[in-house]
Write an enzyme that holds these catalytic residues in place. Structure first.
Site: not given
Ligand code: 13P
Length: 255
Positions: A234, A168, A174, A10, A12, A213
């Site tokens: 992410g 999640e 994050g 993802n 984002k 994460s």
């Molecule tokens: P991170 O892997 O950066 O923690 O993000 C996870 C996420 O929200 C994936 O949709």
């Protein structure tokens, strides 16, 4: 093959045309691990470019509108994503729920719109730290699953592997923090129970991904947890260097 692990990036609000070489490198890696399904969900602006350029990884979007068309400035309909070549849509990400006030009912409507357009869906659920500390994590997530799932008629398509749920925990996104493997296993079992209650046999075919994460260092351990059918990644999915080891960790052919 619905049972293959699904490793989805993802992106984002990250990625411009200069990022396309990373997507190509991820796609080449996806070809080396045919026992893993790989997806990338770039921002809307790159969906079309990625569907043109990638031949192994699925391409998805990070949201869609619940309506098929109309006066909704700035929004994108699921059929438009299908027209751009997308394979799936992420709906109900906690950042959509918090940044845009999306409710479970809206997430459900978006999931139904996506499926009606022929797209796969990844429906995101997860508790906040306050909810976990208050001992409410399973109740909160179970309620999200119940209220965000497409109606049973569409659920028949779950059997085709087009419906995925991503667990999640908000506090793991994050932050570099991840739940214990025991907590991941317990939550995935709770989600499975809700899926089977809602969809019957088809609920057993829904893949449940873990997100929050995930990185090269912890992917193997998280993906080995019973009930974890893949990962929604992410930050570590933005480069081939970060993402490919996670794909490798999901493969039986990891070397
Ligand atoms: P991170 O892997 O950066 O923690 O993000 C996870 C996420 O929200 C994936 O949709």
């Amino acid at each position: 093959m619905p049972n293959r692990p699904y490793i989805v990036g993802n992106w984002k609000m990250n990625g411009v045309r200069a990022t396309l070489p990373e997507a190509r490198a991820i796609d080449r890696a996806a070809a080396r691990y045919p026992d893993v399904s790989v997806g990338i969900a770039p921002p809307f602006t790159l969906v079309s470019s990625l569907t043109d350029e990638l031949s192994h990884a699925d391409v998805g979007a990070q949201d869609c509108h619940a309506e098929a068309r109309g006066a909704h400035t700035g929004d994108i309909a699921a059929a438009m994503l299908a027209d751009a070549g997308a394979d799936f849509v992420i709906v109900g990400h906690s950042e959509r729920r918090s940044d845009h006030g999306e409710t479970d009912a809206q997430v459900k409507a978006k999931a139904e719109a996506a499926m009606a357009a022929g797209l796969g869906v990844i429906i995101c659920v997860g508790e906040t730290l306050e909810q976990r500390d208050a001992g409410q994590a399973e109740a909160v997530v179970s309620a999200q699953v119940d209220a965000s799932l497409p109606d049973a008629g569409l659920a028949a398509e779950s059997a085709q592997g087009r419906v995925n749920v991503a667990y999640e925990p908000v506090w793991a996104i994050g932050t570099g923090r991840v739940p214990s493997t025991g907590d991941v296993e317990a939550m995935h079992a709770a989600i499975r129970a809700r899926l089977v209650a809602a969809l019957g046999e088809a609920g057993k075919k829904v893949r449940i991904l873990y997100g929050g994460s995930v990185n090269a260092g912890n992917a193997a351990e998280l993906l080995a947890v019973p009930g974890v059918g893949g990962a929604l990644v992410g930050g570590a999915s933005l480069t081939a260097e970060g993402f490919v080891p996670i794909i490798a960790a999901a493969s039986r052919n990891d070397d």
